[in-house]
Motif scaffolding. Structure first.
Motif, PDB file in Angstrom:
ATOM      1  N   HIS A 135     -36.241  92.321  24.072  1.00 58.68           N
ATOM      2  CA  HIS A 135     -37.109  92.808  22.998  1.00 58.68           C
ATOM      3  C   HIS A 135     -37.585  94.242  23.249  1.00 58.68           C
ATOM      4  O   HIS A 135     -38.621  94.663  22.730  1.00 58.68           O
ATOM      5  CB  HIS A 135     -38.295  91.862  22.820  1.00 58.68           C
ATOM      6  CG  HIS A 135     -37.909  90.536  22.260  1.00 58.68           C
ATOM      7  ND1 HIS A 135     -37.397  89.508  23.031  1.00 58.68           N
ATOM      8  CD2 HIS A 135     -37.917  90.071  20.976  1.00 58.68           C
ATOM      9  CE1 HIS A 135     -37.129  88.469  22.269  1.00 58.68           C
ATOM     10  NE2 HIS A 135     -37.430  88.789  21.025  1.00 58.68           N
ATOM     11  N   GLY A 136     -36.827  94.978  24.042  1.00 53.30           N
ATOM     12  CA  GLY A 136     -37.108  96.393  24.243  1.00 53.30           C
ATOM     13  C   GLY A 136     -38.276  96.681  25.149  1.00 53.30           C
ATOM     14  O   GLY A 136     -38.834  97.781  25.113  1.00 53.30           O
ATOM     15  N   THR A 163     -42.953  84.304  19.191  1.00 55.66           N
ATOM     16  CA  THR A 163     -41.907  83.347  18.837  1.00 55.66           C
ATOM     17  C   THR A 163     -40.940  83.154  19.998  1.00 55.66           C
ATOM     18  O   THR A 163     -40.579  82.027  20.356  1.00 55.66           O
ATOM     19  CB  THR A 163     -41.146  83.834  17.590  1.00 55.66           C
ATOM     20  OG1 THR A 163     -42.057  83.928  16.487  1.00 55.66           O
ATOM     21  CG2 THR A 163     -40.024  82.871  17.231  1.00 55.66           C
ATOM     22  N   ALA A 164     -40.546  84.264  20.623  1.00 58.53           N
ATOM     23  CA  ALA A 164     -39.624  84.176  21.756  1.00 58.53           C
ATOM     24  C   ALA A 164     -40.284  83.487  22.942  1.00 58.53           C
ATOM     25  O   ALA A 164     -39.661  82.656  23.622  1.00 58.53           O
ATOM     26  CB  ALA A 164     -39.154  85.575  22.142  1.00 58.53           C
ATOM     27  N   LEU A 165     -41.547  83.794  23.204  1.00 60.94           N
ATOM     28  CA  LEU A 165     -42.244  83.194  24.334  1.00 60.94           C
ATOM     29  C   LEU A 165     -42.486  81.702  24.115  1.00 60.94           C
ATOM     30  O   LEU A 165     -42.453  80.915  25.073  1.00 60.94           O
ATOM     31  CB  LEU A 165     -43.571  83.913  24.568  1.00 60.94           C
ATOM     32  CG  LEU A 165     -43.466  85.293  25.209  1.00 60.94           C
ATOM     33  CD1 LEU A 165     -44.777  86.049  25.089  1.00 60.94           C
ATOM     34  CD2 LEU A 165     -43.055  85.181  26.679  1.00 60.94           C
ATOM     35  N   THR A 166     -42.713  81.307  22.882  1.00 58.83           N
ATOM     36  CA  THR A 166     -42.900  79.889  22.585  1.00 58.83           C
ATOM     37  C   THR A 166     -41.648  79.099  22.929  1.00 58.83           C
ATOM     38  O   THR A 166     -41.720  78.005  23.511  1.00 58.83           O
ATOM     39  CB  THR A 166     -43.256  79.699  21.098  1.00 58.83           C
ATOM     40  OG1 THR A 166     -44.488  80.372  20.818  1.00 58.83           O
ATOM     41  CG2 THR A 166     -43.413  78.222  20.763  1.00 58.83           C
ATOM     42  N   ALA A 220     -38.236  88.340  32.552  1.00 57.81           N
ATOM     43  CA  ALA A 220     -37.806  89.737  32.512  1.00 57.81           C
ATOM     44  C   ALA A 220     -36.697  89.932  31.483  1.00 57.81           C
ATOM     45  O   ALA A 220     -36.672  90.933  30.752  1.00 57.81           O
ATOM     46  CB  ALA A 220     -37.322  90.177  33.897  1.00 57.81           C
ATOM     47  N   GLY A 221     -35.776  88.982  31.407  1.00 61.15           N
ATOM     48  CA  GLY A 221     -34.690  89.083  30.438  1.00 61.15           C
ATOM     49  C   GLY A 221     -35.193  89.030  29.009  1.00 61.15           C
ATOM     50  O   GLY A 221     -34.733  89.786  28.148  1.00 61.15           O
ATOM     51  N   GLY A 266     -35.290  80.846  38.590  1.00 58.21           N
ATOM     52  CA  GLY A 266     -34.924  81.489  37.336  1.00 58.21           C
ATOM     53  C   GLY A 266     -36.060  81.894  36.428  1.00 58.21           C
ATOM     54  O   GLY A 266     -35.815  82.471  35.357  1.00 58.21           O
ATOM     55  N   ILE A 267     -37.315  81.624  36.824  1.00 60.98           N
ATOM     56  CA  ILE A 267     -38.434  81.932  35.922  1.00 60.98           C
ATOM     57  C   ILE A 267     -38.579  83.443  35.750  1.00 60.98           C
ATOM     58  O   ILE A 267     -38.677  83.944  34.625  1.00 60.98           O
ATOM     59  CB  ILE A 267     -39.747  81.327  36.454  1.00 60.98           C
ATOM     60  CG1 ILE A 267     -39.629  79.825  36.590  1.00 60.98           C
ATOM     61  CG2 ILE A 267     -40.896  81.675  35.499  1.00 60.98           C
ATOM     62  CD1 ILE A 267     -40.790  79.190  37.334  1.00 60.98           C
TER      63      ILE A 267
END
Length: 299
Positions: free
Chosen positions: A46-47, A81-84, A40-41, A34-35
């Motif tokens: 985030h466009g 923020t999303a990657l964290t 990718a998701g 699932g990584i």
């Protein structure tokens, strides 16, 4: 090179949001299903439009490595923020940067000019994505080379007694100039264990691939005396273990009995230039991730 933080490098400036930014994301984490879908998701949410993606799962270490280039108009803060959050879920080490950003670099040399000339030429004429902000040397022999390219030259003499002070001066320059990469372009001094730890993953060295066969002075003469059929060079990250850091790139040239010592030296210098330039480029493009004592290189 993977990083333990998603904090942008000190020289990165906020990017205008007039259009999409081309980002490069490199990461490693324990391998599990699932990584790729999760990364990718997140980028799609985030466009982001992925333009390049490479990944590798190492069955020996159980680690997963990935490098993605993506165009997205979202801000760095929003992506970070999303990657964290994602990194916490997957125990992920990651780095986000603007693709093609020139990495602030110091070149360290002694008296041999071939690698320094090559790096400075490639920076100016071949798009090598580094910004060599200083040349540091324990001699003054190459001051004119730095001056020709308009690069500040710092003479930092090194003796057994002054080595701690010399390394302290190097660290001062690294901090003052926001340096992200140090390249030992035939710098004929051994860095201390403390300095290697402080700059772990940020120092690249080049040496002839005869090691450990022909140590000491005049290795090409020793190789010629033994009738070698291959000469080469190895570019690697510097660690406290002399010339045993993770290897980034190697190159070789075939030779035969007709070659003189001078021929071997000239060919060897050319191989050194090529291997070092590729290693520096791949590092600056975030194509090199550390995997224990070795590297994963996404070319």
């Amino acid at each position: 090179m993977s990083s333990t933080t998603g904090t942008p490098p000190p020289s990165t400036h906020p990017h205008s949001q007039e259009g999409p930014t081309h980002w490069v994301l490199s990461l490693s984490c324990p391998d599990q299903p699932g990584i790729v879908a999760a990364v990718a998701g997140l980028l799609a949410t985030h466009g982001g439009n992925i333009t390049e993606s490479q990944q590798f799962g190492d069955p020996l270490t159980g680690l997963f490595f990935m490098r993605v280039q993506v165009e997205a108009a979202t801000s760095r803060d929003e992506l970070q923020t999303a990657l964290t959050t994602l990194a916490h879920e997957f125990d992920m080490t990651w780095r986000l940067d603007v693709a093609g950003r020139r990495v602030r670099t110091v070149a360290m040399v002694s008296t041999a000019a071939h690698c320094l000339h090559d790096l400075l030429f490639r920076q100016r004429s071949e798009g090598l994505p580094v910004d060599i902000v200083a040349v540091v040397s324990n001699h003054t022999a190459l001051a004119d080379v730095a001056a020709f390219y308009g690069i500040p030259f710092h003479h930092v003499p090194v003796t057994r007694d002054t080595k701690p002070q010399a390394e302290a001066r190097l660290l001062e320059l690294v901090q003052e100039l926001d340096v992200e990469l140090v390249v030992l372009a035939r710098y004929m001094q051994i860095l201390s264990d403390d300095l290697c730890r402080t700059l772990a993953g940020q120092v690249i060295n080049i040496h002839h691939s005869f090691l450990p066969s022909f140590k000491g002075a005049r290795p090409y003469a020793q190789a010629h005396d033994r009738g070698v059929k291959l000469i080469g060079a190895t570019a690697h990250y510097v660690t406290g273990d002399l010339d045993e850091g993770p290897i980034i790139e190697q190159d070789v040239e075939r030779v035969d009995h007709t070659r003189s010592v001078e021929d071997l030296v000239a060919l060897g210098q050319d191989v050194e230039r090529r291997a070092l330039a590729r290693a520096v480029r791949w590092h600056a493009e975030h194509r090199v991730l550390l995997d224990g004592h070795r590297t994963i290189v996404f070319r």
